[in-house]
Design a protein around this motif. Structure first.
Motif, short mmCIF file in Angstrom:
data_model
loop_
_atom_site.label_atom_id
_atom_site.label_comp_id
_atom_site.label_asym_id
_atom_site.label_seq_id
_atom_site.Cartn_x
_atom_site.Cartn_y
_atom_site.Cartn_z
N ASP A 10 -27.32 -2.21 -0.21
CA ASP A 10 -26.83 -1.83 -1.46
C ASP A 10 -26.69 -0.42 -1.53
OD1 ASP A 10 -26.31 -4.48 -2.40
OD2 ASP A 10 -28.29 -4.60 -3.70
N ALA A 11 -27.72 0.33 -0.94
CA ALA A 11 -27.85 1.85 -1.17
C ALA A 11 -26.53 2.07 -0.25
CB ALA A 11 -29.27 2.04 -0.48
N GLU A 12 -26.33 1.79 1.05
CA GLU A 12 -25.37 2.11 1.96
C GLU A 12 -24.09 1.76 1.54
OE1 GLU A 12 -24.58 2.35 6.90
OE2 GLU A 12 -25.77 0.76 5.96
N ASN A 13 -24.08 1.01 0.40
CA ASN A 13 -22.60 0.50 -0.12
C ASN A 13 -22.46 0.53 -1.37
OD1 ASN A 13 -21.32 -0.78 2.86
ND2 ASN A 13 -23.57 -1.38 2.66
N PRO A 14 -22.52 1.49 -1.88
CA PRO A 14 -22.12 1.89 -3.35
C PRO A 14 -20.77 1.45 -3.79
CG PRO A 14 -22.41 4.11 -2.41
CD PRO A 14 -22.61 2.87 -1.30
N TRP A 15 -20.34 1.74 -5.15
CA TRP A 15 -18.97 1.20 -5.58
C TRP A 15 -18.07 2.47 -4.84
CZ3 TRP A 15 -17.06 -2.46 -8.42
CH2 TRP A 15 -15.81 -2.28 -8.99
N GLY A 16 -17.28 1.83 -4.41
CA GLY A 16 -16.19 2.97 -3.81
C GLY A 16 -14.63 2.35 -3.93
N ARG A 17 -13.63 3.20 -3.20
CA ARG A 17 -12.40 3.25 -3.40
C ARG A 17 -11.84 1.74 -3.23
NH1 ARG A 17 -10.40 6.30 0.85
NH2 ARG A 17 -8.14 6.20 -0.23
N ASP A 18 -12.40 1.01 -2.31
CA ASP A 18 -12.07 -0.55 -1.96
C ASP A 18 -12.54 -1.34 -3.30
OD1 ASP A 18 -14.70 0.04 -1.51
OD2 ASP A 18 -14.94 -1.22 -0.10
N ASP A 19 -13.54 -1.30 -3.88
CA ASP A 19 -14.08 -1.96 -5.03
C ASP A 19 -12.82 -1.76 -6.22
OD1 ASP A 19 -16.34 -2.97 -4.19
OD2 ASP A 19 -17.10 -1.03 -4.09
N GLY A 20 -12.62 -0.29 -6.41
CA GLY A 20 -11.66 -0.15 -7.34
C GLY A 20 -10.28 -0.63 -7.24
N PHE A 21 -9.94 -0.69 -5.86
CA PHE A 21 -8.47 -1.42 -5.52
C PHE A 21 -8.32 -2.91 -5.72
CE2 PHE A 21 -6.07 -3.95 -2.90
CZ PHE A 21 -4.61 -3.11 -2.78
N PHE A 22 -9.66 -3.79 -5.37
CA PHE A 22 -9.69 -5.02 -5.71
C PHE A 22 -9.94 -5.14 -7.07
CE2 PHE A 22 -11.02 -5.19 -1.14
CZ PHE A 22 -10.31 -6.03 -0.74
N LEU A 23 -10.36 -4.65 -7.81
CA LEU A 23 -10.67 -4.50 -9.15
C LEU A 23 -9.45 -4.57 -10.11
CD1 LEU A 23 -12.35 -5.17 -12.00
CD2 LEU A 23 -13.05 -2.79 -12.00
N ALA A 24 -8.57 -3.70 -9.63
CA ALA A 24 -7.21 -3.28 -10.39
C ALA A 24 -6.38 -4.60 -9.87
CB ALA A 24 -6.58 -1.96 -9.81
N ALA A 25 -6.47 -4.98 -8.63
CA ALA A 25 -5.52 -5.91 -8.12
C ALA A 25 -5.87 -7.40 -9.11
CB ALA A 25 -5.77 -6.29 -6.75
N VAL A 26 -6.92 -7.70 -9.09
CA VAL A 26 -7.19 -9.06 -10.08
C VAL A 26 -7.01 -8.78 -11.30
CG1 VAL A 26 -9.44 -10.37 -10.54
CG2 VAL A 26 -9.22 -9.37 -8.54
N ASP A 27 -7.11 -7.39 -11.99
CA ASP A 27 -6.75 -7.13 -13.54
C ASP A 27 -5.34 -7.47 -13.64
OD1 ASP A 27 -9.59 -6.81 -14.36
OD2 ASP A 27 -9.17 -4.53 -14.11
N GLU A 28 -4.44 -7.52 -12.57
CA GLU A 28 -3.13 -7.95 -12.63
C GLU A 28 -2.94 -9.08 -13.38
OE1 GLU A 28 -0.88 -7.20 -9.18
OE2 GLU A 28 -1.79 -4.93 -9.03
N THR A 29 -3.94 -10.24 -13.24
CA THR A 29 -3.94 -11.16 -13.81
C THR A 29 -5.00 -11.30 -15.06
OG1 THR A 29 -3.23 -12.30 -11.80
CG2 THR A 29 -4.06 -13.79 -13.44
#
Length: 246
Positions: A10-29
């Motif tokens: 968890d410490a090595e993998n905080p929220w990143g640009r990839d998470d933002g991409f996937f969240l935006a993609a899902v939000d399209e539905t």
């Protein structure tokens, strides 16, 4: 699994640009029924639920799910220990596989089976979104003690020295070891092997499984393949009509 790996991950993998991409993609539905397959410790899974989606997180590792269930908001998610084989039919509008989890599916028979399970679990027209490293970017060349060395700060202030060591390359399989040197001198090691598939191989496998590929990005800002330093193959595909087994 050593219980110390959870906080390290968890410490090595905080929220990143990839998470933002996937969240935006899902939000399209809006208000989607979402499957996060290979959800790990639930970083994105919990964010999807907080955004108003009905989310199921599936992972084969109990320790990861235990860590996810202990986080705030975990009661909004249905957590399932298992693989794609446990998925119900036509239950999801969107399925995501993140953090290059598809590369952990090494055997081609398992990859075909996973795609078939995902096609079965998605409603007709449902979307599948996943990431896989582009082999043309040759990211494994940076997996050495010099280029990959990093410091990981844990919530309690402990600092861990880490690096990644390439150990073997065989065809399109790349093996490595993550090293974590703790302040007391103890060293944790996490070995792994990833399969690197080309854009053409991903396209063919998805087509055979009944998906239509809508687009493939090369980076988290939606650049074309090969045009980003991210070195990704980010796939957005749509499930076709159900395939009747023979």
């Amino acid at each position: 699994m050593d219980q110390r790996f959870g906080p390290l991950y968890d410490a090595e993998n905080p929220w990143g640009r990839d998470d933002g991409f996937f969240l935006a993609a899902v939000d399209e539905t809006p208000a989607a029924r979402v499957l996060d397959l290979g959800c790990g410790t639930g970083r994105l899974t919990l964010a999807l639920a907080a955004a108003g989606h009905t989310v199921t997180g599936v992972d084969p590792h109990r320790a990861s799910l235990d860590a996810a269930r202990a986080k705030p908001g975990a009661d909004r998610v249905t957590w399932i220990e298992g693989t794609s084989a446990v998925l119900p039919d036509a239950a999801y509008d969107v399925a995501v596989l993140t953090s290059h989890v598809v590369q952990e599916i090494r055997a081609e028979a398992d990859w075909r089976r996973t795609l078939a399970d995902l096609r079965r679990a998605l409603v007709p027209g449902g979307r599948l979104v996943f990431d896989s490293r582009d082999p043309a970017a040759r990211r494994w060349e940076r997996w050495n003690a010099r280029d990959s060395r990093r410091r990981i700060a844990l919530p309690d202030g402990t600092v861990v020295q880490a690096w990644t060591e390439l150990t073997e390359m065989r065809d399109d399989l790349v093996s490595f070891v993550h090293h974590y040197l703790l302040p007391d001198g103890d060293e944790l090691r996490s070995p792994g092997t990833l399969r690197f598939r080309t854009e053409e191989e991903l396209q063919a496998a998805l087509g055979n499984a009944g998906f239509t590929v809508e687009r493939i990005h090369g980076g988290w800002d939606r650049e074309p393949v090969g045009a980003s330093d991210d070195g990704e193959l980010i796939v957005v595909a749509r499930a076709g009509a159900a395939i009747t087994p023979r």
